[in-house]
Design a protein around this motif. Structure first.
Motif, short mmCIF file in Angstrom:
data_model
loop_
_atom_site.label_atom_id
_atom_site.label_comp_id
_atom_site.label_asym_id
_atom_site.label_seq_id
_atom_site.Cartn_x
_atom_site.Cartn_y
_atom_site.Cartn_z
N ARG A 145 0.83 -1.22 0.00
CA ARG A 145 0.00 0.00 0.00
C ARG A 145 0.86 1.26 0.00
NH1 ARG A 145 -4.18 -2.21 4.51
NH2 ARG A 145 -5.02 -3.88 3.27
N LEU A 146 1.76 1.35 -0.94
CA LEU A 146 2.68 2.50 -1.00
C LEU A 146 1.93 3.82 -1.10
CD1 LEU A 146 5.51 1.06 -3.27
CD2 LEU A 146 5.59 1.53 -0.82
N GLU A 147 0.76 3.81 -1.72
CA GLU A 147 -0.01 5.05 -1.86
C GLU A 147 -0.52 5.56 -0.51
OE1 GLU A 147 -2.80 1.63 -2.03
OE2 GLU A 147 -0.93 2.07 -3.03
N GLN A 148 -0.51 4.72 0.51
CA GLN A 148 -0.96 5.13 1.83
C GLN A 148 0.20 5.46 2.77
OE1 GLN A 148 -3.56 2.14 3.41
NE2 GLN A 148 -5.00 2.29 1.71
N GLN A 149 1.42 5.36 2.28
CA GLN A 149 2.58 5.63 3.12
C GLN A 149 3.14 7.01 2.81
OE1 GLN A 149 5.54 2.51 3.39
NE2 GLN A 149 4.08 1.00 2.61
N ASP A 150 3.45 7.75 3.86
CA ASP A 150 4.13 9.04 3.71
C ASP A 150 5.62 8.77 3.75
OD1 ASP A 150 1.74 10.53 3.64
OD2 ASP A 150 1.67 10.59 5.84
#
Length: 85
Positions: free
Chosen positions: A6-11
């Motif tokens: 879930r890279l899109e949810q990681q800052d």
């Protein structure tokens, strides 16, 4: 380095993330290297203290807030605050 989940949810930010202080009083051994709380005696790793958070506050250097420069009362106050998290 990020886990490929879930890279899109990681800052993502460069460098190491600062660890949370929540529950730091209940972590042993302490530090990401897991070295606070241990010592070396006769070339063996031994438990040096069961209260690693206090040991860390008493030996921290300038790169990590320099808590050893605080007065004894200030270190006790800081420790009391960390125990509330």
């Amino acid at each position: 380095m990020a886990l490929p989940l879930r890279l899109e949810q990681q800052d993502l930010v460069p460098g190491a993330a600062t660890p949370s202080l929540v529950g730091a009083w209940d972590v042993w051994p302490l530090l990401t290297s897991a070295t606070s709380g241990y010592g070396v005696k006769d070339n063996r790793l031994v438990v040096e203290t069961r209260f690693a958070l206090r040991a860390l506050l008493e030996t921290s250097g300038p790169q990590h807030g320099h808590a050893s420069a605080l007065t004894s009362e200030e270190r006790d106050d800081l420790l009391a605050f960390l125990l509330t998290l």
